[in-house]
Design a protein around this motif. Sequence first.
Motif, mmCIF file in Angstrom:
data_model
loop_
_atom_site.group_PDB
_atom_site.id
_atom_site.type_symbol
_atom_site.label_atom_id
_atom_site.label_comp_id
_atom_site.label_asym_id
_atom_site.label_seq_id
_atom_site.Cartn_x
_atom_site.Cartn_y
_atom_site.Cartn_z
ATOM 1 N N ALA A 120 0.850 -1.192 0.000
ATOM 2 C CA ALA A 120 0.000 0.000 0.000
ATOM 3 C C ALA A 120 0.884 1.240 0.000
ATOM 4 O O ALA A 120 1.980 1.233 0.579
ATOM 5 C CB ALA A 120 -0.920 0.010 1.220
ATOM 6 N N ASP A 121 0.425 2.291 -0.646
ATOM 7 C CA ASP A 121 1.194 3.531 -0.689
ATOM 8 C C ASP A 121 1.440 4.040 0.732
ATOM 9 O O ASP A 121 0.515 4.132 1.546
ATOM 10 C CB ASP A 121 0.441 4.592 -1.492
ATOM 11 C CG ASP A 121 1.259 5.850 -1.687
ATOM 12 O OD1 ASP A 121 2.408 5.742 -2.146
ATOM 13 O OD2 ASP A 121 0.748 6.950 -1.373
ATOM 14 N N GLY A 122 2.699 4.344 1.047
ATOM 15 C CA GLY A 122 3.041 4.857 2.365
ATOM 16 C C GLY A 122 3.442 3.808 3.382
ATOM 17 O O GLY A 122 3.812 4.149 4.513
ATOM 18 N N ASP A 123 3.388 2.533 3.010
ATOM 19 C CA ASP A 123 3.800 1.486 3.946
ATOM 20 C C ASP A 123 5.235 1.705 4.427
ATOM 21 O O ASP A 123 6.129 2.029 3.632
ATOM 22 C CB ASP A 123 3.732 0.106 3.274
ATOM 23 C CG ASP A 123 2.354 -0.526 3.353
ATOM 24 O OD1 ASP A 123 1.508 0.001 4.088
ATOM 25 O OD2 ASP A 123 2.139 -1.552 2.683
ATOM 26 N N VAL A 124 5.441 1.518 5.732
ATOM 27 C CA VAL A 124 6.790 1.487 6.292
ATOM 28 C C VAL A 124 7.127 0.013 6.490
ATOM 29 O O VAL A 124 6.443 -0.698 7.231
ATOM 30 C CB VAL A 124 6.863 2.237 7.633
ATOM 31 C CG1 VAL A 124 8.276 2.176 8.202
ATOM 32 C CG2 VAL A 124 6.427 3.701 7.442
ATOM 33 N N LEU A 125 8.173 -0.465 5.831
ATOM 34 C CA LEU A 125 8.439 -1.897 5.752
ATOM 35 C C LEU A 125 9.814 -2.273 6.289
ATOM 36 O O LEU A 125 10.779 -1.521 6.151
ATOM 37 C CB LEU A 125 8.334 -2.374 4.298
ATOM 38 C CG LEU A 125 6.977 -2.179 3.601
ATOM 39 C CD1 LEU A 125 7.097 -2.510 2.123
ATOM 40 C CD2 LEU A 125 5.919 -3.042 4.256
ATOM 41 N N HIS A 126 9.864 -3.453 6.874
ATOM 42 C CA HIS A 126 11.125 -4.078 7.253
ATOM 43 C C HIS A 126 11.026 -5.531 6.812
ATOM 44 O O HIS A 126 10.111 -6.255 7.212
ATOM 45 C CB HIS A 126 11.364 -4.002 8.758
ATOM 46 C CG HIS A 126 12.632 -4.674 9.188
ATOM 47 N ND1 HIS A 126 13.871 -4.176 8.900
ATOM 48 C CD2 HIS A 126 12.838 -5.838 9.880
ATOM 49 C CE1 HIS A 126 14.799 -4.982 9.388
ATOM 50 N NE2 HIS A 126 14.192 -5.997 9.985
ATOM 51 N N PHE A 127 11.965 -5.953 5.959
ATOM 52 C CA PHE A 127 11.872 -7.279 5.365
ATOM 53 C C PHE A 127 12.732 -8.310 6.095
ATOM 54 O O PHE A 127 13.880 -8.028 6.455
ATOM 55 C CB PHE A 127 12.310 -7.235 3.884
ATOM 56 C CG PHE A 127 11.417 -6.382 3.033
ATOM 57 C CD1 PHE A 127 10.162 -6.824 2.625
ATOM 58 C CD2 PHE A 127 11.818 -5.108 2.636
ATOM 59 C CE1 PHE A 127 9.330 -6.030 1.852
ATOM 60 C CE2 PHE A 127 11.011 -4.310 1.852
ATOM 61 C CZ PHE A 127 9.768 -4.770 1.456
ATOM 62 N N LYS A 128 12.172 -9.492 6.301
ATOM 63 C CA LYS A 128 12.900 -10.638 6.831
ATOM 64 C C LYS A 128 13.182 -11.559 5.670
ATOM 65 O O LYS A 128 12.279 -11.889 4.875
ATOM 66 C CB LYS A 128 12.061 -11.367 7.883
ATOM 67 C CG LYS A 128 11.694 -10.527 9.116
ATOM 68 C CD LYS A 128 12.910 -10.232 9.974
ATOM 69 C CE LYS A 128 12.507 -9.523 11.263
ATOM 70 N NZ LYS A 128 13.674 -9.252 12.134
ATOM 71 N N PHE A 129 14.453 -11.977 5.527
ATOM 72 C CA PHE A 129 14.806 -12.848 4.396
ATOM 73 C C PHE A 129 15.956 -13.755 4.796
ATOM 74 O O PHE A 129 16.650 -13.516 5.784
ATOM 75 C CB PHE A 129 15.170 -12.014 3.167
ATOM 76 C CG PHE A 129 16.443 -11.213 3.325
ATOM 77 C CD1 PHE A 129 17.634 -11.650 2.749
ATOM 78 C CD2 PHE A 129 16.446 -10.015 4.041
ATOM 79 C CE1 PHE A 129 18.794 -10.915 2.891
ATOM 80 C CE2 PHE A 129 17.618 -9.274 4.176
ATOM 81 C CZ PHE A 129 18.791 -9.726 3.594
ATOM 82 N N ASN A 130 16.163 -14.784 4.003
ATOM 83 C CA ASN A 130 17.222 -15.742 4.251
ATOM 84 C C ASN A 130 17.733 -16.295 2.936
ATOM 85 O O ASN A 130 16.939 -16.787 2.122
ATOM 86 C CB ASN A 130 16.708 -16.892 5.136
ATOM 87 C CG ASN A 130 17.816 -17.872 5.483
ATOM 88 O OD1 ASN A 130 18.986 -17.485 5.582
ATOM 89 N ND2 ASN A 130 17.449 -19.123 5.673
ATOM 90 N N VAL A 131 19.028 -16.170 2.664
ATOM 91 C CA VAL A 131 19.592 -16.702 1.419
ATOM 92 C C VAL A 131 20.818 -17.556 1.750
ATOM 93 O O VAL A 131 21.444 -17.371 2.783
ATOM 94 C CB VAL A 131 20.014 -15.558 0.456
ATOM 95 C CG1 VAL A 131 18.792 -14.870 -0.084
ATOM 96 C CG2 VAL A 131 20.942 -14.577 1.131
#
Length: 366
Positions: free
Chosen positions: A355-366
């Motif tokens: 959504a426009d304006g979302d404040v995001l922090h991504f969890k990932f694993n590679v």
Amino acid sequence: MGFRCGIVGLPNVGKSTLFNALTETQAAQAANYPFCTIEPNVGNVGVPDPRLDQLAEIAGSQKIIPTQLGFVDIAGLVRGASKGEGLGNQFLGNIREVDAIVHVLRCFENDDIQHVDNKIDPVSDADTVETELMLSDLESLEKRVPAAQKKAAQGDKDAKLLAAVLAPALELLRAGKPARLARPTDEEERRVFDQAQLLTAKPVLYVCNVEETSAANGNVFTASVFEKAKAEGAEAVIVSAAIESELVGMDAEERMVFLEEMGLHETGLARVIRSGYELLHLITFFTVGPKEARAWTVHKGAKAPEAAGEIHSDMQRGFIRAETIAFDDYIALGGETGAKEAGKLRQEGKEYVIADGDVLHFKFNV
């Protein structure tokens, strides 16, 4: 991601002057003769977004990094460009590489600046450029559609889809209308349509370049352009390249005072960006922390892994989840901690639509 807009138009309409002002550089030589711009100048400018400043203030971010908008200043076009006249082949090739067309139209009178047709008629100017683009597309589809139809008749499924998608565009071009009016709504058909790289399929923003006294309310010339844009489903904005040039070098306070004196509430750049975002269906999301507050751009409908990929391909490949806070909640609750305590920090998966304006922090694993 940002996006790239090609600034086009007839010679001497103010393209390079606008480019210089928007990018706050003098990378493009602005002069009163055709083909002043031969090689396309490219400039990136930060997209102004007051939300980013608010987020940075709450988070105590050391750096603020806006998302980028790219402008490409493309050589002036003349009649016959579709047949290689002037710098036609280069002009058309440069347009093919951009996401949208910013079509600058001269909407001012000035005897000291030569017009190639010796008259001020922005709608006619727009039609001249669009006709050359349509002729180029028409020549392309007159060959491609019959060839695809022939293969389709032999049972080639890909050719059948290609013919079905491009035939309506060909009919529009034959009727003197741009191919973008035939852009499909089906996702697969739209992908095929976009791969055709038709020049008149690109969204268009008309920029009415006016004298300083018409910057706030426009004039009789801009009224005709807005009418044309409305009929085409395009966008139009009024900008005074002269005013934008004067704003270069001013600090924020000086700019506000100057704009108020001119009866304006924002810069031409802000209007161009907002219209460009609407034109390309773009939205902004944010990442916020003590080191930096940063804005990123994705298309409407993008899912969380795609947004993560804008930051780094590893994040998209190894996406686990996105910690998400709506902008209004982040501001109202004083940041991440307050949002978390109020239950406004959500855990979203791969199918979450940004959504426009979302404040995001991504969890990932590679």
